[in-house]
Design a protein around this motif. Structure first.
Motif, PDB file in Angstrom:
ATOM      1  N   GLU A  40     -13.432   5.948-125.066  1.00 24.12           N
ATOM      2  CA  GLU A  40     -14.514   6.025-125.773  1.00 24.12           C
ATOM      3  C   GLU A  40     -14.495   5.781-127.382  1.00 24.12           C
ATOM      4  O   GLU A  40     -15.199   5.125-127.705  1.00 24.12           O
ATOM      5  CB  GLU A  40     -15.159   7.579-125.427  1.00 24.12           C
ATOM      6  N   ASP A  41     -13.499   6.139-127.881  1.00 20.07           N
ATOM      7  CA  ASP A  41     -13.233   6.114-129.337  1.00 20.07           C
ATOM      8  C   ASP A  41     -13.045   4.447-129.732  1.00 20.07           C
ATOM      9  O   ASP A  41     -13.564   3.982-130.656  1.00 20.07           O
ATOM     10  CB  ASP A  41     -12.025   6.647-129.769  1.00 20.07           C
ATOM     11  N   TYR A  42     -12.540   3.567-128.678  1.00 18.37           N
ATOM     12  CA  TYR A  42     -12.151   2.430-129.033  1.00 18.37           C
ATOM     13  C   TYR A  42     -12.963   1.322-128.294  1.00 18.37           C
ATOM     14  O   TYR A  42     -12.890   0.083-128.575  1.00 18.37           O
ATOM     15  CB  TYR A  42     -10.689   1.973-128.763  1.00 18.37           C
ATOM     16  N   ASP A  91       0.086   1.422-133.997  1.00 19.22           N
ATOM     17  CA  ASP A  91       0.204   2.647-134.645  1.00 19.22           C
ATOM     18  C   ASP A  91      -0.731   3.639-134.331  1.00 19.22           C
ATOM     19  O   ASP A  91      -0.782   4.705-134.761  1.00 19.22           O
ATOM     20  CB  ASP A  91       0.029   2.607-136.259  1.00 19.22           C
ATOM     21  N   THR A  92      -0.954   3.788-133.027  1.00 21.76           N
ATOM     22  CA  THR A  92      -1.956   4.482-132.467  1.00 21.76           C
ATOM     23  C   THR A  92      -1.068   5.084-130.817  1.00 21.76           C
ATOM     24  O   THR A  92      -0.788   4.424-130.451  1.00 21.76           O
ATOM     25  CB  THR A  92      -3.270   3.901-131.948  1.00 21.76           C
ATOM     26  N   PHE A  93      -1.039   6.372-130.791  1.00 22.94           N
ATOM     27  CA  PHE A  93      -0.514   7.045-129.983  1.00 22.94           C
ATOM     28  C   PHE A  93      -1.267   8.411-129.424  1.00 22.94           C
ATOM     29  O   PHE A  93      -1.777   8.978-130.149  1.00 22.94           O
ATOM     30  CB  PHE A  93       0.911   7.223-130.050  1.00 22.94           C
ATOM     31  N   GLY A  94      -1.174   8.676-128.217  1.00 23.79           N
ATOM     32  CA  GLY A  94      -1.735   9.974-127.888  1.00 23.79           C
ATOM     33  C   GLY A  94      -0.461  10.961-127.492  1.00 23.79           C
ATOM     34  O   GLY A  94       0.789  10.640-127.322  1.00 23.79           O
ATOM     35  N   TYR A  95      -0.598  12.233-127.555  1.00 22.34           N
ATOM     36  CA  TYR A  95       0.330  13.167-127.222  1.00 22.34           C
ATOM     37  C   TYR A  95      -0.249  14.557-126.827  1.00 22.34           C
ATOM     38  O   TYR A  95      -1.606  14.783-126.922  1.00 22.34           O
ATOM     39  CB  TYR A  95       1.115  13.565-128.808  1.00 22.34           C
ATOM     40  N   ILE A 115      -4.009  18.386-127.377  1.00 20.83           N
ATOM     41  CA  ILE A 115      -3.777  17.028-126.943  1.00 20.83           C
ATOM     42  C   ILE A 115      -4.503  16.255-128.206  1.00 20.83           C
ATOM     43  O   ILE A 115      -5.363  16.646-128.557  1.00 20.83           O
ATOM     44  CB  ILE A 115      -4.235  16.664-125.622  1.00 20.83           C
ATOM     45  N   GLY A 116      -3.979  14.892-128.445  1.00 19.49           N
ATOM     46  CA  GLY A 116      -4.867  14.323-129.587  1.00 19.49           C
ATOM     47  C   GLY A 116      -4.478  13.094-129.468  1.00 19.49           C
ATOM     48  O   GLY A 116      -3.483  12.317-128.607  1.00 19.49           O
ATOM     49  N   ILE A 117      -4.944  12.258-130.362  1.00 21.84           N
ATOM     50  CA  ILE A 117      -4.596  10.586-130.342  1.00 21.84           C
ATOM     51  C   ILE A 117      -4.695  10.527-132.235  1.00 21.84           C
ATOM     52  O   ILE A 117      -5.393  11.004-132.769  1.00 21.84           O
ATOM     53  CB  ILE A 117      -5.787   9.864-130.199  1.00 21.84           C
ATOM     54  N   VAL A 118      -3.574  10.012-132.426  1.00 22.54           N
ATOM     55  CA  VAL A 118      -3.146   9.593-133.901  1.00 22.54           C
ATOM     56  C   VAL A 118      -3.147   8.165-134.136  1.00 22.54           C
ATOM     57  O   VAL A 118      -2.718   7.422-133.261  1.00 22.54           O
ATOM     58  CB  VAL A 118      -1.548  10.273-134.082  1.00 22.54           C
ATOM     59  N   GLU A 119      -3.864   7.891-135.290  1.00 19.79           N
ATOM     60  CA  GLU A 119      -3.996   6.394-135.673  1.00 19.79           C
ATOM     61  C   GLU A 119      -3.258   6.296-136.901  1.00 19.79           C
ATOM     62  O   GLU A 119      -3.874   6.999-138.061  1.00 19.79           O
ATOM     63  CB  GLU A 119      -5.488   6.006-135.703  1.00 19.79           C
ATOM     64  N   GLY A 120      -2.024   5.717-136.881  1.00 17.39           N
ATOM     65  CA  GLY A 120      -1.377   5.811-138.307  1.00 17.39           C
ATOM     66  C   GLY A 120      -0.884   7.036-138.489  1.00 17.39           C
ATOM     67  O   GLY A 120      -0.207   7.667-137.932  1.00 17.39           O
ATOM     68  N   ASP A 121      -1.544   7.721-139.906  1.00 14.86           N
ATOM     69  CA  ASP A 121      -1.001   9.026-140.222  1.00 14.86           C
ATOM     70  C   ASP A 121      -2.282  10.039-140.218  1.00 14.86           C
ATOM     71  O   ASP A 121      -2.300  10.819-140.755  1.00 14.86           O
ATOM     72  CB  ASP A 121      -0.304   9.281-141.558  1.00 14.86           C
ATOM     73  N   ARG A 122      -3.356   9.543-138.909  1.00 11.28           N
ATOM     74  CA  ARG A 122      -4.504  10.183-139.265  1.00 11.28           C
ATOM     75  C   ARG A 122      -4.902  10.778-137.579  1.00 11.28           C
ATOM     76  O   ARG A 122      -4.915   9.920-136.907  1.00 11.28           O
ATOM     77  CB  ARG A 122      -5.606   9.398-139.790  1.00 11.28           C
ATOM     78  N   VAL A 180      -7.330  11.276-135.018  1.00 14.29           N
ATOM     79  CA  VAL A 180      -8.678  10.784-134.742  1.00 14.29           C
ATOM     80  C   VAL A 180      -9.367  11.573-133.604  1.00 14.29           C
ATOM     81  O   VAL A 180     -10.687  11.248-133.589  1.00 14.29           O
ATOM     82  CB  VAL A 180      -8.737   9.308-134.564  1.00 14.29           C
ATOM     83  N   TRP A 181      -8.688  12.291-133.043  1.00 16.24           N
ATOM     84  CA  TRP A 181      -9.550  12.805-131.611  1.00 16.24           C
ATOM     85  C   TRP A 181      -8.442  13.915-131.124  1.00 16.24           C
ATOM     86  O   TRP A 181      -7.108  13.667-131.295  1.00 16.24           O
ATOM     87  CB  TRP A 181      -9.446  12.089-130.623  1.00 16.24           C
TER      88      TRP A 181
END
Length: 107
Positions: free
Chosen positions: A19-21, A72-76, A89-96, A98-99
């Motif tokens: 959804e985000d991308y 630079d994007t990963f989920g965790y 749970i989340g998604i990080v893009e670079g050092d931010r 994003v979800w």
């Protein structure tokens, strides 16, 4: 929806990333691994303001996932050692961050 296990965390991340991308994520390419972290080893970027580091136990299991959208994007997912409590749970893009979605006890 209550997210209760690793397969559901992975699916929730795939759905959020899609959804985000604005393009489908190939679930067969979403690879993950789990590592036990001490609380002081966790990067504060992974936590929303509503979940301060001090609220986590001394050790957590961190599942990380490559999502195939950018280097630079990963989920965790951060869970307790018994995997009965999902903290976030989340998604990080670079050092931010994003979800994200906060969790709760599942057992």
């Amino acid at each position: 929806m209550k997210i209760i296990d690793e397969q559901m965390w992975r699916q929730a991340l795939i759905q959020a990333a899609s959804e985000d991308y604005h393009h489908p994520i190939d679930s067969s390419k979403v690879a993950g691994e789990a590592i036990v972290f001490d609380r002081d080893e966790i990067d504060g970027t992974l936590l929303p303001e509503s979940l301060p580091l001090e609220k986590l136990p001394d050790q957590v299991v961190g599942y990380t996932y490559t999502l195939g959208v950018a280097d630079d994007t990963f989920g965790y997912a951060l869970v307790d050692l018994e995997c009965t409590t999902l903290y976030v749970i989340g998604i990080v893009e670079g050092d931010r961050l994003v979800w994200y979605q906060e969790g709760g006890e599942t057992a």
